[in-house]
Design a protein around this motif. Sequence first.
Motif, PDB file in Angstrom:
ATOM      1  N   ALA A   1       0.822  -1.212   0.000  1.00 36.82           N
ATOM      2  CA  ALA A   1       0.000   0.000   0.000  1.00 36.82           C
ATOM      3  C   ALA A   1       0.855   1.260   0.000  1.00 36.82           C
ATOM      4  CB  ALA A   1      -0.926  -0.004   1.216  1.00 36.82           C
ATOM      5  N   SER A   2       1.988   1.220   0.694  1.00 38.20           N
ATOM      6  CA  SER A   2       2.889   2.374   0.727  1.00 38.20           C
ATOM      7  C   SER A   2       3.454   2.659  -0.656  1.00 38.20           C
ATOM      8  CB  SER A   2       4.026   2.130   1.717  1.00 38.20           C
ATOM      9  OG  SER A   2       3.532   2.012   3.039  1.00 38.20           O
ATOM     10  N   LYS A   3       3.828   1.617  -1.379  1.00 41.67           N
ATOM     11  CA  LYS A   3       4.348   1.797  -2.740  1.00 41.67           C
ATOM     12  C   LYS A   3       3.292   2.408  -3.652  1.00 41.67           C
ATOM     13  CE  LYS A   3       7.618  -2.070  -2.426  1.00 41.67           C
ATOM     14  NZ  LYS A   3       7.956  -3.431  -2.938  1.00 41.67           N
ATOM     15  N   THR A   4       2.061   1.929  -3.520  1.00 43.93           N
ATOM     16  CA  THR A   4       0.962   2.452  -4.338  1.00 43.93           C
ATOM     17  C   THR A   4       0.692   3.914  -4.010  1.00 43.93           C
ATOM     18  OG1 THR A   4      -0.077   0.263  -4.442  1.00 43.93           O
ATOM     19  CG2 THR A   4      -1.471   2.152  -4.962  1.00 43.93           C
ATOM     20  N   THR A   5       0.728   4.261  -2.730  1.00 41.17           N
ATOM     21  CA  THR A   5       0.460   5.636  -2.310  1.00 41.17           C
ATOM     22  C   THR A   5       1.580   6.573  -2.741  1.00 41.17           C
ATOM     23  OG1 THR A   5      -0.702   4.752  -0.373  1.00 41.17           O
ATOM     24  CG2 THR A   5      -0.186   7.101  -0.367  1.00 41.17           C
ATOM     25  N   ILE A   6       2.814   6.121  -2.675  1.00 45.46           N
ATOM     26  CA  ILE A   6       3.940   6.941  -3.133  1.00 45.46           C
ATOM     27  C   ILE A   6       3.804   7.240  -4.624  1.00 45.46           C
ATOM     28  CG2 ILE A   6       6.435   6.907  -3.582  1.00 45.46           C
ATOM     29  CD1 ILE A   6       6.725   5.379  -0.907  1.00 45.46           C
ATOM     30  N   ASP A   7       3.360   6.248  -5.391  1.00 42.39           N
ATOM     31  CA  ASP A   7       3.129   6.464  -6.821  1.00 42.39           C
ATOM     32  C   ASP A   7       2.027   7.498  -7.026  1.00 42.39           C
ATOM     33  OD1 ASP A   7       3.665   5.956  -9.541  1.00 42.39           O
ATOM     34  OD2 ASP A   7       1.995   4.534  -9.670  1.00 42.39           O
ATOM     35  N   TYR A   8       1.011   7.456  -6.172  1.00 41.88           N
ATOM     36  CA  TYR A   8      -0.071   8.444  -6.255  1.00 41.88           C
ATOM     37  C   TYR A   8       0.448   9.839  -5.917  1.00 41.88           C
ATOM     38  CZ  TYR A   8      -3.927  11.265  -4.430  1.00 41.88           C
ATOM     39  OH  TYR A   8      -4.791  12.297  -4.162  1.00 41.88           O
ATOM     40  N   ILE A   9       1.283   9.944  -4.885  1.00 44.21           N
ATOM     41  CA  ILE A   9       1.797  11.242  -4.448  1.00 44.21           C
ATOM     42  C   ILE A   9       2.650  11.905  -5.522  1.00 44.21           C
ATOM     43  CG2 ILE A   9       3.391  12.357  -2.823  1.00 44.21           C
ATOM     44  CD1 ILE A   9       2.411  10.365  -0.700  1.00 44.21           C
ATOM     45  N   PHE A  10       3.528  11.129  -6.148  1.00 44.11           N
ATOM     46  CA  PHE A  10       4.474  11.721  -7.099  1.00 44.11           C
ATOM     47  C   PHE A  10       3.994  11.702  -8.548  1.00 44.11           C
ATOM     48  CE2 PHE A  10       7.258  10.660  -3.498  1.00 44.11           C
ATOM     49  CZ  PHE A  10       7.908  11.876  -3.337  1.00 44.11           C
ATOM     50  N   ASN A  11       3.125  10.768  -8.879  1.00 41.50           N
ATOM     51  CA  ASN A  11       2.678  10.660 -10.274  1.00 41.50           C
ATOM     52  C   ASN A  11       1.174  10.802 -10.450  1.00 41.50           C
ATOM     53  OD1 ASN A  11       5.383   9.991 -11.206  1.00 41.50           O
ATOM     54  ND2 ASN A  11       5.066   7.998 -10.254  1.00 41.50           N
ATOM     55  N   ASN A  12       0.472  10.996  -9.324  1.00 36.08           N
ATOM     56  CA  ASN A  12      -0.985  11.147  -9.345  1.00 36.08           C
ATOM     57  C   ASN A  12      -1.679   9.964 -10.023  1.00 36.08           C
ATOM     58  OD1 ASN A  12      -3.252  12.622  -8.556  1.00 36.08           O
ATOM     59  ND2 ASN A  12      -3.466  13.560 -10.581  1.00 36.08           N
ATOM     60  N   LYS A  13      -1.151   8.776  -9.784  1.00 33.38           N
ATOM     61  CA  LYS A  13      -1.717   7.568 -10.373  1.00 33.38           C
ATOM     62  C   LYS A  13      -2.459   6.766  -9.307  1.00 33.38           C
ATOM     63  CE  LYS A  13       1.733   6.911 -14.041  1.00 33.38           C
ATOM     64  NZ  LYS A  13       2.777   5.976 -14.581  1.00 33.38           N
ATOM     65  N   ILE A  14      -3.701   6.424  -9.609  1.00 35.93           N
ATOM     66  CA  ILE A  14      -4.505   5.609  -8.708  1.00 35.93           C
ATOM     67  C   ILE A  14      -4.966   4.373  -9.468  1.00 35.93           C
ATOM     68  CG2 ILE A  14      -6.545   5.493  -7.219  1.00 35.93           C
ATOM     69  CD1 ILE A  14      -6.540   8.551  -7.180  1.00 35.93           C
ATOM     70  N   PRO A  15      -4.588   3.167  -9.042  1.00 37.36           N
ATOM     71  CA  PRO A  15      -5.090   1.958  -9.706  1.00 37.36           C
ATOM     72  C   PRO A  15      -6.614   1.973  -9.708  1.00 37.36           C
ATOM     73  CG  PRO A  15      -3.314   1.407  -8.200  1.00 37.36           C
ATOM     74  CD  PRO A  15      -3.653   2.856  -7.946  1.00 37.36           C
ATOM     75  N   PRO A  16      -7.239   1.566 -10.802  1.00 36.52           N
ATOM     76  CA  PRO A  16      -8.709   1.608 -10.915  1.00 36.52           C
ATOM     77  C   PRO A  16      -9.437   0.969  -9.735  1.00 36.52           C
ATOM     78  CG  PRO A  16      -7.735   1.063 -13.029  1.00 36.52           C
ATOM     79  CD  PRO A  16      -6.606   1.064 -12.032  1.00 36.52           C
ATOM     80  N   LYS A  17      -8.881  -0.101  -9.167  1.00 34.38           N
ATOM     81  CA  LYS A  17      -9.605  -0.783  -8.089  1.00 34.38           C
ATOM     82  C   LYS A  17      -9.667   0.046  -6.805  1.00 34.38           C
ATOM     83  CE  LYS A  17      -5.844  -3.576  -6.083  1.00 34.38           C
ATOM     84  NZ  LYS A  17      -5.486  -4.954  -5.668  1.00 34.38           N
ATOM     85  N   TYR A  18      -8.824   1.102  -6.707  1.00 26.81           N
ATOM     86  CA  TYR A  18      -8.848   1.964  -5.526  1.00 26.81           C
ATOM     87  C   TYR A  18      -9.505   3.318  -5.795  1.00 26.81           C
ATOM     88  CZ  TYR A  18      -5.314  -1.365  -3.907  1.00 26.81           C
ATOM     89  OH  TYR A  18      -4.632  -2.514  -3.555  1.00 26.81           O
ATOM     90  N   ALA A  19     -10.030   3.516  -7.003  1.00 27.40           N
ATOM     91  CA  ALA A  19     -10.607   4.815  -7.372  1.00 27.40           C
ATOM     92  C   ALA A  19     -11.759   5.198  -6.446  1.00 27.40           C
ATOM     93  CB  ALA A  19     -11.071   4.787  -8.820  1.00 27.40           C
ATOM     94  N   LYS A  20     -12.652   4.272  -6.193  1.00 28.42           N
ATOM     95  CA  LYS A  20     -13.801   4.563  -5.330  1.00 28.42           C
ATOM     96  C   LYS A  20     -13.357   4.774  -3.887  1.00 28.42           C
ATOM     97  CE  LYS A  20     -18.517   3.024  -4.408  1.00 28.42           C
ATOM     98  NZ  LYS A  20     -19.527   1.955  -4.652  1.00 28.42           N
ATOM     99  N   LEU A  21     -12.343   4.038  -3.452  1.00 26.22           N
ATOM    100  CA  LEU A  21     -11.807   4.202  -2.101  1.00 26.22           C
ATOM    101  C   LEU A  21     -11.246   5.601  -1.921  1.00 26.22           C
ATOM    102  CD1 LEU A  21     -10.745   3.188   0.664  1.00 26.22           C
ATOM    103  CD2 LEU A  21      -8.721   2.326  -0.547  1.00 26.22           C
TER     104      LEU A  21
END
Length: 220
Positions: A42-62
């Motif tokens: 989850a930390s890796k996914t969130t870091i990608d969101y912070i720096f690249n504004n990328k959210i995997p589709p399965k977490y979009a609603k979350l």
Amino acid sequence: LNYTAGNVSSALVNLTTLPMFSWSILGAKFGFDKSSGALLSASKTTIDYIFNNKIPPKYAKLFETLNDHAQLEHTQAREVLEGRRQTTSDYIGLKARVLDALSIPFQKTEVLNRGATAIAAYDLARGSGMNEQDAIQYAQRTVKEINTSGLSSTAPRYMQHPLGRVFFTFKSFVWNTAFVVARAFHQATKGESPAVRKEAFRQLVGIYGMAMAFAGSKGL
């Protein structure tokens, strides 16, 4: 804000929320091994969101739910900055840009704390058989429980008064975590069922175990 702005060490200390509280609370419910793997991913996914504004589709609603409840981007740093702005220049002037830049380290670690906790809680809940909506609600509640309400307007009444905001804005996390620990103590001894008492005791073991580990590392 003057003590945390641009302060990398404060930002790093802020990250101890993940192992001390997120890992302990999730581990008590789903198992510490599973929670370790879930938080790392989850930390890796969130870091990608912070720096690249990328959210995997399965977490979009979350993430949409987190933002709707001010549990992701509306951090304590933002609450303080927005509260002191009164004029247009406070938003677009040089001073405003400098303050925004200085708030980045602490603000980004807050987003990491919230995002990683939410994703890990969601994944673990889904893995345990919970449906998507219930998993999202569980993740949102867990983030709020660990990282406070996110907005002064949804905080306890005494913290919404001007004096309360002055004295407790930077203490809200302390009071919140004190409540979490106190509740775990109460549930560990007077929980309504053996399962509740066991989970609360595991929370205490995790929280105090990590606190001792960090205290020992600091001593060394």
